[in-house]
Design a protein around this motif. Structure first.
Motif, PDB file in Angstrom:
ATOM      1  N   ARG A  80       0.830  -1.198   0.000  1.00 16.62           N
ATOM      2  CA  ARG A  80       0.000   0.000   0.000  1.00 16.62           C
ATOM      3  C   ARG A  80       0.870   1.256   0.000  1.00 16.62           C
ATOM      4  NH1 ARG A  80      -2.672   2.255   4.751  1.00 16.62           N
ATOM      5  NH2 ARG A  80      -4.078   3.857   3.994  1.00 16.62           N
ATOM      6  N   ALA A  81       1.927   1.256   0.795  1.00 21.67           N
ATOM      7  CA  ALA A  81       2.816   2.429   0.859  1.00 21.67           C
ATOM      8  C   ALA A  81       3.513   2.664  -0.475  1.00 21.67           C
ATOM      9  CB  ALA A  81       3.844   2.237   1.969  1.00 21.67           C
ATOM     10  N   ALA A  82       3.967   1.587  -1.104  1.00 26.54           N
ATOM     11  CA  ALA A  82       4.647   1.728  -2.396  1.00 26.54           C
ATOM     12  C   ALA A  82       3.691   2.239  -3.462  1.00 26.54           C
ATOM     13  CB  ALA A  82       5.247   0.390  -2.817  1.00 26.54           C
ATOM     14  N   LEU A  83       2.449   1.754  -3.427  1.00 23.49           N
ATOM     15  CA  LEU A  83       1.478   2.198  -4.420  1.00 23.49           C
ATOM     16  C   LEU A  83       1.142   3.671  -4.234  1.00 23.49           C
ATOM     17  CD1 LEU A  83      -0.341   1.159  -6.780  1.00 23.49           C
ATOM     18  CD2 LEU A  83      -2.171   1.111  -5.083  1.00 23.49           C
ATOM     19  N   HIS A 109       1.684   6.648  -6.976  1.00 24.98           N
ATOM     20  CA  HIS A 109       0.600   7.497  -7.467  1.00 24.98           C
ATOM     21  C   HIS A 109       0.760   8.967  -7.079  1.00 24.98           C
ATOM     22  CE1 HIS A 109      -2.451   3.966  -8.039  1.00 24.98           C
ATOM     23  NE2 HIS A 109      -1.659   4.139  -9.074  1.00 24.98           N
ATOM     24  N   SER A 110       1.735   9.281  -6.251  1.00 22.74           N
ATOM     25  CA  SER A 110       1.902  10.671  -5.817  1.00 22.74           C
ATOM     26  C   SER A 110       2.513  11.549  -6.913  1.00 22.74           C
ATOM     27  CB  SER A 110       2.785  10.734  -4.568  1.00 22.74           C
ATOM     28  OG  SER A 110       4.115  10.344  -4.885  1.00 22.74           O
ATOM     29  N   ARG A 132      -5.779   7.788  -2.532  1.00 17.98           N
ATOM     30  CA  ARG A 132      -4.946   6.916  -1.715  1.00 17.98           C
ATOM     31  C   ARG A 132      -5.635   5.556  -1.610  1.00 17.98           C
ATOM     32  NH1 ARG A 132      -0.804   9.003   0.914  1.00 17.98           N
ATOM     33  NH2 ARG A 132      -0.855   7.472   2.594  1.00 17.98           N
ATOM     34  N   LEU A 133      -4.842   4.503  -1.618  1.00 18.15           N
ATOM     35  CA  LEU A 133      -5.401   3.161  -1.491  1.00 18.15           C
ATOM     36  C   LEU A 133      -5.944   2.982  -0.077  1.00 18.15           C
ATOM     37  CD1 LEU A 133      -5.919   0.353  -2.652  1.00 18.15           C
ATOM     38  CD2 LEU A 133      -3.570  -0.259  -2.031  1.00 18.15           C
ATOM     39  N   LEU A 134      -7.205   2.622   0.023  1.00 18.00           N
ATOM     40  CA  LEU A 134      -7.825   2.445   1.335  1.00 18.00           C
ATOM     41  C   LEU A 134      -7.133   1.332   2.109  1.00 18.00           C
ATOM     42  CD1 LEU A 134     -11.629   2.551   0.396  1.00 18.00           C
ATOM     43  CD2 LEU A 134     -10.271   4.369   1.452  1.00 18.00           C
ATOM     44  N   ASP A 152       4.422  -5.952   2.886  1.00 17.61           N
ATOM     45  CA  ASP A 152       5.407  -5.256   2.068  1.00 17.61           C
ATOM     46  C   ASP A 152       5.532  -5.824   0.664  1.00 17.61           C
ATOM     47  OD1 ASP A 152       6.641  -7.635   2.711  1.00 17.61           O
ATOM     48  OD2 ASP A 152       8.455  -6.721   3.556  1.00 17.61           O
ATOM     49  N   ARG A 153       4.799  -6.907   0.338  1.00 19.96           N
ATOM     50  CA  ARG A 153       4.853  -7.532  -0.985  1.00 19.96           C
ATOM     51  C   ARG A 153       3.614  -7.249  -1.821  1.00 19.96           C
ATOM     52  NH1 ARG A 153       4.186 -12.765  -0.791  1.00 19.96           N
ATOM     53  NH2 ARG A 153       5.241 -13.262  -2.736  1.00 19.96           N
ATOM     54  N   MET A 154       2.452  -7.205  -1.175  1.00 21.11           N
ATOM     55  CA  MET A 154       1.197  -7.169  -1.934  1.00 21.11           C
ATOM     56  C   MET A 154       0.053  -6.667  -1.069  1.00 21.11           C
ATOM     57  SD  MET A 154       0.315 -11.267  -2.031  1.00 21.11           S
ATOM     58  CE  MET A 154      -1.449 -11.161  -2.360  1.00 21.11           C
ATOM     59  N   TYR A 155      -1.058  -6.456  -1.758  1.00 22.36           N
ATOM     60  CA  TYR A 155      -2.296  -5.988  -1.117  1.00 22.36           C
ATOM     61  C   TYR A 155      -3.428  -6.749  -1.773  1.00 22.36           C
ATOM     62  CZ  TYR A 155      -6.081  -2.599  -0.057  1.00 22.36           C
ATOM     63  OH  TYR A 155      -7.236  -1.991   0.351  1.00 22.36           O
ATOM     64  N   GLN A 156      -4.290  -7.375  -0.977  1.00 27.65           N
ATOM     65  CA  GLN A 156      -5.434  -8.071  -1.545  1.00 27.65           C
ATOM     66  C   GLN A 156      -6.535  -8.234  -0.496  1.00 27.65           C
ATOM     67  OE1 GLN A 156      -4.755 -12.080  -3.058  1.00 27.65           O
ATOM     68  NE2 GLN A 156      -6.329 -11.787  -4.621  1.00 27.65           N
TER      69      GLN A 156
END
Length: 199
Positions: free
Chosen positions: A147-150, A154-155, A164-166, A188-192
């Motif tokens: 989430r932080a990387a995304l 996007h910034s 921002r990703l919820l 730190d690898r993914m969001y799902q």
């Protein structure tokens, strides 16, 4: 508020170089598809499919049929080229209003991959997509990075066409009226976040 016309124009501009810039984390993509229930014979709705970055995964996993939709005509055109001769049908349009998407429903799997922050009404999107699932079908909202990387990604130039990703728990809460949520991953690898539509 994000204007969908701006989103369309933004991705139309990026489409020609999209695949050349694409970085795939194969183990993460495999985990996302496993969690989403992409397996032989399933009917998939690929929301905001871009240039078709998951198409080869759907065909390798022998999906029965894939309806892929993207708001950007340039993205959809490139996706359609990849889909030729496969079980994948590409539609250029807005998934929240497209009649063609409704005609192919219900789906076994609805996948929103690397796209969720570009939708201005997350609650409305989840309500719409949940309504396109068969009972027992799965909705997956996923990103192949943290989430932080995304949010950092996007910034930059995507700032005007992204929210921002919820947090994953907030997405779980938005899914809860329609789905039994059984996957919540934000590391730190993914969001799902995945859920199963109740009967």
């Amino acid at each position: 508020m994000i204007d969908k016309r701006d989103v369309q124009s933004f991705f139309d501009r990026l489409a020609p170089g999209w695949d050349a810039e694409l970085v795939r984390n194969e183990p993460v993509i495999a985990a996302i598809l496993d969690n989403a229930g992409v397996q032989p014979g399933v009917r998939v709705l690929d929301v905001a499919c871009g240039t078709g970055v998951l198409f080869r995964d759907y065909t390798a996993r022998q999906a029965g049929h894939v309806t892929a939709i993207d708001l950007s005509p340039e993205m959809a055109a490139r996706a359609a080229e990849k889909a030729a001769g496969t079980c994948i049908e590409v539609i250029c349009g807005d998934v929240e209003t497209a009649v063609q998407v409704q005609k192919s429903a219900p789906y076994d799997v609805v996948m929103v991959y690397n796209a969720f922050p570009h939708f201005p009404d997350p609650a409305g999107l989840i309500r719409r997509l949940s309504g396109l699932l068969r009972p027992g079908g799965r909705l997956s909202i996923a990103h192949g990075m943290s989430r932080a990387a995304l949010d950092a990604h996007h910034s930059g130039s995507a700032h005007a066409v992204s929210m921002r990703l919820l947090p994953a728990e907030e997405v779980r809460a938005l899914m809860a009226p329609y789905l039994d949520v059984d996957v919540v991953i934000s590391d730190d690898r993914m969001y799902q976040v995945c859920g199963v539509k109740r009967a």
